[in-house]
Design an enzyme around this catalytic site. Structure first.
Site, mmCIF file in Angstrom:
data_model
loop_
_atom_site.group_PDB
_atom_site.id
_atom_site.type_symbol
_atom_site.label_atom_id
_atom_site.label_comp_id
_atom_site.label_asym_id
_atom_site.label_seq_id
_atom_site.Cartn_x
_atom_site.Cartn_y
_atom_site.Cartn_z
ATOM 1 N N HIS A 253 -12.703 -33.490 -33.372
ATOM 2 C CA HIS A 253 -11.529 -33.080 -32.468
ATOM 3 C C HIS A 253 -11.401 -31.493 -32.802
ATOM 4 O O HIS A 253 -11.933 -31.078 -33.770
ATOM 5 C CB HIS A 253 -10.296 -33.757 -33.588
ATOM 6 C CG HIS A 253 -8.983 -32.822 -33.441
ATOM 7 N ND1 HIS A 253 -8.642 -31.767 -34.303
ATOM 8 C CD2 HIS A 253 -7.906 -32.568 -32.505
ATOM 9 C CE1 HIS A 253 -7.327 -31.385 -33.800
ATOM 10 N NE2 HIS A 253 -7.156 -31.678 -32.753
ATOM 11 N N ASN A 255 -8.765 -28.052 -31.261
ATOM 12 C CA ASN A 255 -7.603 -27.705 -30.654
ATOM 13 C C ASN A 255 -7.409 -26.017 -30.964
ATOM 14 O O ASN A 255 -7.594 -25.617 -32.073
ATOM 15 C CB ASN A 255 -6.442 -28.329 -31.178
ATOM 16 C CG ASN A 255 -4.981 -27.492 -30.644
ATOM 17 O OD1 ASN A 255 -4.619 -26.595 -30.894
ATOM 18 N ND2 ASN A 255 -4.381 -28.647 -29.627
ATOM 19 N N TYR A 256 -7.272 -25.364 -29.784
ATOM 20 C CA TYR A 256 -7.083 -23.822 -30.124
ATOM 21 C C TYR A 256 -5.911 -23.393 -28.992
ATOM 22 O O TYR A 256 -5.924 -23.868 -27.707
ATOM 23 C CB TYR A 256 -8.411 -23.079 -29.599
ATOM 24 C CG TYR A 256 -9.496 -23.177 -30.695
ATOM 25 C CD1 TYR A 256 -9.253 -22.541 -32.240
ATOM 26 C CD2 TYR A 256 -10.362 -24.198 -30.636
ATOM 27 C CE1 TYR A 256 -10.509 -22.966 -32.999
ATOM 28 C CE2 TYR A 256 -11.312 -24.543 -31.477
ATOM 29 C CZ TYR A 256 -11.253 -23.893 -32.683
ATOM 30 O OH TYR A 256 -12.176 -24.152 -33.772
ATOM 31 N N ARG A 257 -4.937 -22.780 -29.545
ATOM 32 C CA ARG A 257 -3.609 -22.388 -28.734
ATOM 33 C C ARG A 257 -3.058 -21.186 -29.073
ATOM 34 O O ARG A 257 -3.562 -20.362 -30.078
ATOM 35 C CB ARG A 257 -2.719 -23.465 -29.288
ATOM 36 C CG ARG A 257 -2.425 -23.804 -30.776
ATOM 37 C CD ARG A 257 -1.631 -24.845 -31.242
ATOM 38 N NE ARG A 257 -1.631 -24.978 -32.649
ATOM 39 C CZ ARG A 257 -2.381 -25.308 -33.309
ATOM 40 N NH1 ARG A 257 -3.418 -25.888 -33.111
ATOM 41 N NH2 ARG A 257 -2.079 -25.470 -34.814
ATOM 42 N N GLY A 406 9.846 -32.507 -20.443
ATOM 43 C CA GLY A 406 9.073 -32.510 -19.275
ATOM 44 C C GLY A 406 7.464 -32.680 -19.869
ATOM 45 O O GLY A 406 6.503 -32.441 -19.011
ATOM 46 N N SER A 407 7.189 -32.878 -21.202
ATOM 47 C CA SER A 407 5.754 -32.922 -21.617
ATOM 48 C C SER A 407 5.148 -34.340 -20.811
ATOM 49 O O SER A 407 5.945 -35.149 -20.764
ATOM 50 C CB SER A 407 5.724 -33.063 -23.213
ATOM 51 O OG SER A 407 6.046 -31.709 -23.774
ATOM 52 N N ARG A 408 4.181 -34.157 -20.909
ATOM 53 C CA ARG A 408 3.422 -35.198 -20.228
ATOM 54 C C ARG A 408 2.438 -36.403 -21.450
ATOM 55 O O ARG A 408 1.635 -36.102 -22.170
ATOM 56 C CB ARG A 408 2.036 -34.942 -19.457
ATOM 57 C CG ARG A 408 1.356 -35.857 -18.653
ATOM 58 C CD ARG A 408 0.602 -35.325 -17.570
ATOM 59 N NE ARG A 408 0.031 -36.346 -16.463
ATOM 60 C CZ ARG A 408 -1.056 -37.025 -16.639
ATOM 61 N NH1 ARG A 408 -1.818 -36.908 -17.630
ATOM 62 N NH2 ARG A 408 -1.312 -37.881 -15.633
#
Length: 448
Positions: A253, A255-257, A406-408
């Site tokens: 896994h 994740n970069y944000r 509104g997130s998917r």
């Protein structure tokens, strides 16, 4: 970045030295001298349509149930190579190297830091056009939001193509939009030869923070002052979870944000977060050392305290409190990183993003032909159940996504495996490999 690449183009004594102009990719410019000298199986260079060189192995491997067939390592370093002369070269191929050395190109890719170039040209290598219109990106090319969007798009493309290379399948590219602002690109491959489910998502969203999302951030010490109860924000990131079929290939896994929030007086708060972590089903000391060394090397380029601090943070973050276990063997994790300055933090994040291929793909190639029993597959399913528990109960990204209008949902829950298993009061027998794995999860250790 110009470099000299030495490639054997046939099995005769004649070789050609070409002056090569390496194009930009999400993982930097490869050190081709080191690459050629370490790949004992490399025998030819093939020029492919679209101006790409593919480095192809001379023969095929005997493949097991989990193997896709011929393995080509060419997509690790995309480049446009221009011939400018020739020279005789001999003795450049070394023999007797390990699995990790045969994947040396992936490790070398992150060595050279590229300068950011033409936006439109870089977009050609993406899995899809970027979320933000290219013209807007060109107009704002120096803004951090643009630079981060370009980085996450490049990271998605590089990782997807490396996974396609080993699996033989292709990713479904699914663009989506959010009526409140922004959208994303979800790349998913299911029921492949190697990967049961592989997802690599990019999202770029903006709008006003909900009170629930703002509450989560304030609980981490953020002081957020909105205007008329509103907090405009911009958030973007790349995230991936890979669930292989073979229980001897770990789940990975990353994740970069990046977040920006505009306060009442017009000033902006910003911060970065992310990390990469490994979740094996069985302990392999060589795999663990390779994974952590690759991450440490990226961290050490920026601060000697980053790896030990972020490794500890990772162990603490990916802890399933109700089980008393970590999710896996860790890696690095950080959040709310906003010092020493924006440029320094961005460069650190960029270095970390460039490790996602070299820290994982060599491990995948190493275990492609490993056989496994039904009992080992069952243990994998039990461990996947723990993965699901962490993601649904504790994961910040999932909680933020579910709290954002509104997130998917399909993209948020992409991290869940296709299959998992919950057995009542399950405990592995003492002295087994399963018990060894559980002991590590209950008592995290240092791997390097």
């Amino acid at each position: 970045m110009t470099s000299i690449a030495l490639c054997t183009i046939n099995n005769s004594a004649r070789s050609i030295a070409r002056v090569c102009q390496a194009s930009r990719s999400a993982h930097g410019t490869a050190d081709f001298h080191s690459f050629v000298s370490h790949y004992s199986t490399l025998r030819k260079c093939a020029f492919l349509p679209g101006g790409k060189w593919s480095f192809i192995r001379a023969g095929t491997r005997q493949m097991s149930q989990a193997s896709p067939g011929r393995i080509s390592l060419g997509r690790y370093g995309k480049g446009v190579f221009l011939a400018a002369g020739a020279a005789a070269v001999t003795g450049v191929l070394a023999a007797g190297v390990s699995h990790f050395q045969r994947a040396e190109m992936a490790t070398k890719i992150s060595r050279v830091e590229e300068e950011e170039g033409d936006v439109r040209e870089r977009c050609k290598s993406f899995m899809s056009p970027p979320v933000t219109d290219i013209k807007v990106l060109e107009q704002r090319k120096d803004e951090m939001s643009t630079r981060m969007e370009m980085l996450i798009m490049e990271t998605q493309a590089a990782f997807c193509r490396a996974l396609e290379e080993v699996d033989g399948g292709t990713f479904k590219v699914d663009r989506w939009s959010r009526k409140e602002g922004g959208g994303g690109i979800s790349c998913v491959m299911q029921d492949g030869k190697v990967f049961e489910k592989a997802g690599v998502n990019v999202s770029v969203v903006f709008g006003n923070l909900t009170e629930e999302a703002a509450k989560q951030m304030r609980s981490r010490g953020k002081v957020l002052k909105g205007k008329d109860g509103k907090l405009p924000f911009c958030a973007m990131g790349v995230s991936s979870v890979i669930h292989p079929k073979n229980p001897h290939i770990p789940t990975v896994h990353f994740n970069y944000r990046y977040f920006e929030i505009e306060e009442a007086d017009g000033t902006k708060q910003w911060w970065f977060g992310g990390g990469t972590d490994l979740t094996p089903v069985y302990i392999d000391l060589e795999d663990a050392a390779h994974f952590h060394k690759t991450l440490k090397k990226a961290c050490d380029k920026h601060h000697p305290k980053y790896y030990p601090d972020f490794k500890k943070w990772c162990d603490n973050y990916f802890y399933i409190r109700h089980r008393g276990e970590t999710r896996g063997i860790g890696g690095i994790f950080f959040d709310d990183l906003d010092s020493p300055n924006q440029e320094e933090v961005f460069n650190f994040v960029k270095s970390c993003a460039k490790t996602v291929v070299p820290c994982y793909l060599p491990i995948v190639y190493k275990h492609l032909n490993d056989s496994f029993s039904p009992e080992e597959k069952d243990w994998q399913q039990v461990r996947r159940g723990r993965y699901v528990e962490f993601n649904l109960v504790y994961d910040r990204g999932v909680k933020f996504g579910l709290a954002t209008p509104g997130s998917r949902i399909e993209s948020i829950l992409m991290s869940l495996p296709l299959t998992a298993r919950w057995e009542y009061m399950h405990e592995p027998t003492k002295g087994t490999k399963e018990a060894e794995m559980l002991e590590v999860l209950r008592n995290p250790k240092e791997w390097i």
